[in-house]
Write an enzyme that holds these catalytic residues in place. Structure first.
Site, short mmCIF file in Angstrom:
data_model
loop_
_atom_site.label_atom_id
_atom_site.label_comp_id
_atom_site.label_asym_id
_atom_site.label_seq_id
_atom_site.Cartn_x
_atom_site.Cartn_y
_atom_site.Cartn_z
N HIS A 17 42.79 59.46 18.55
CA HIS A 17 41.92 59.32 18.24
C HIS A 17 40.51 59.53 19.74
CE1 HIS A 17 43.35 54.88 16.27
NE2 HIS A 17 42.07 56.01 15.27
N LYS A 41 43.12 43.40 8.58
CA LYS A 41 44.38 43.65 9.11
C LYS A 41 45.27 42.76 10.01
CE LYS A 41 43.77 48.58 8.58
NZ LYS A 41 43.81 49.88 9.12
N ARG A 90 43.62 62.30 8.39
CA ARG A 90 44.94 63.14 9.00
C ARG A 90 46.12 64.24 8.07
NH1 ARG A 90 47.19 57.82 11.28
NH2 ARG A 90 46.14 57.32 9.17
N SER A 128 48.06 53.96 14.57
CA SER A 128 48.09 52.76 16.00
C SER A 128 49.30 52.18 15.12
CB SER A 128 47.06 51.78 15.76
OG SER A 128 46.12 53.08 16.17
O1 PNS Z 1 40.71 52.47 12.13
P1 PNS Z 1 40.58 52.07 10.21
O2 PNS Z 1 41.30 50.32 10.12
O3 PNS Z 1 40.67 53.13 9.44
O4 PNS Z 1 38.52 51.96 10.36
C1 PNS Z 1 38.80 51.69 8.63
C2 PNS Z 1 36.95 50.49 9.20
C3 PNS Z 1 36.79 49.79 9.98
C4 PNS Z 1 36.16 51.98 9.37
C5 PNS Z 1 36.12 50.70 7.48
O5 PNS Z 1 36.88 49.25 7.48
C6 PNS Z 1 35.44 49.82 7.92
O6 PNS Z 1 34.18 50.07 7.60
N1 PNS Z 1 35.00 48.68 7.74
C7 PNS Z 1 34.02 47.54 7.51
C8 PNS Z 1 33.58 47.04 6.37
C9 PNS Z 1 32.75 47.53 5.69
O7 PNS Z 1 31.68 48.05 5.56
N2 PNS Z 1 33.29 47.42 4.35
C10 PNS Z 1 33.18 48.40 3.07
C11 PNS Z 1 33.13 49.72 3.20
S1 PNS Z 1 34.32 50.05 2.14
#
Ligand code: PNS
Length: 163
Positions: A17, A41, A90, A128
């Site tokens: 990150h 999660k 990745r 992570s």
């Molecule tokens: O580090 P991660 O868990 O891959 O991040 C995922 C994240 C937080 C970027 C994604 O889950 C997100 O944007 N969540 C907010 C809810 C949202 O907007 N959902 C619709 C997108 S499909």
């Protein structure tokens, strides 16, 4: 002034990150590292802990702001006055998820865009999730995360004291 949001769970933040943040700072004038509060999660660190870790780890980067958001990412982007999101990519396995998410977000807000940075070869295997797992079983994560995270992981898993 170009700015972007770097959203994620950051549970915990890894060297992967941090590399994306540093590379993102070459593309954008400001970055908002935003922790999602409503991640599906089950987190190891609370949002407040993750924010504290990020603030400590990124305190030497004045062009980086640390924040948390709830609800849809596109709404948070609008609220922060940007339409651009930065994400690290990745491997092939990340692609499908990122592709779907980027398109869903663009469906929700046509002005939304995602910028992907390919993770460098030294970080492509770091996640992570694996960091948590290796740390849980007492493995060495010193080359995967900043030292403060290593300490906090030890503390979480009852292997020593955090500061
Ligand atoms: O580090 P991660 O868990 O891959 O991040 C995922 C994240 C937080 C970027 C994604 O889950 C997100 O944007 N969540 C907010 C809810 C949202 O907007 N959902 C619709 C997108 S499909």
């Amino acid at each position: 002034m170009r700015h972007a949001i770097y959203p994620g769970s950051f549970d915990p933040v890894t060297n992967g990150h941090l590399a994306i943040v540093d590379r993102g700072l070459r593309l954008f004038d400001r970055l908002i590292v935003a922790v999602a509060r409503n991640s599906a999660k089950r987190p190891l660190f609370t949002v407040e802990e993750r924010l504290e870790i990020l603030r400590g780890t990124l305190k030497e980067r004045p062009r980086v702001e640390i924040d948390a958001f709830e609800g849809l990412l596109v709404d948070y982007c609008k609220h922060r006055g940007t339409h651009t999101v930065l994400r690290g990519l990745r491997a092939v396995s990340d692609f499908e998820y990122e592709f779907q998410m980027a398109n869903m977000n663009r469906k929700l807000d046509p002005s939304f865009d995602s910028v992907f940075l390919m993770t460098g070869e030294e970080h492509f295997y770091i996640s992570s999730q694996f960091v948590r797992e290796v740390a849980m079983f007492g493995g060495d994560v010193s080359c995967l995360v900043p030292s403060t995270v290593q300490e906090r992981l030890r503390h979480k898993y009852g292997q020593g004291k955090a500061k």
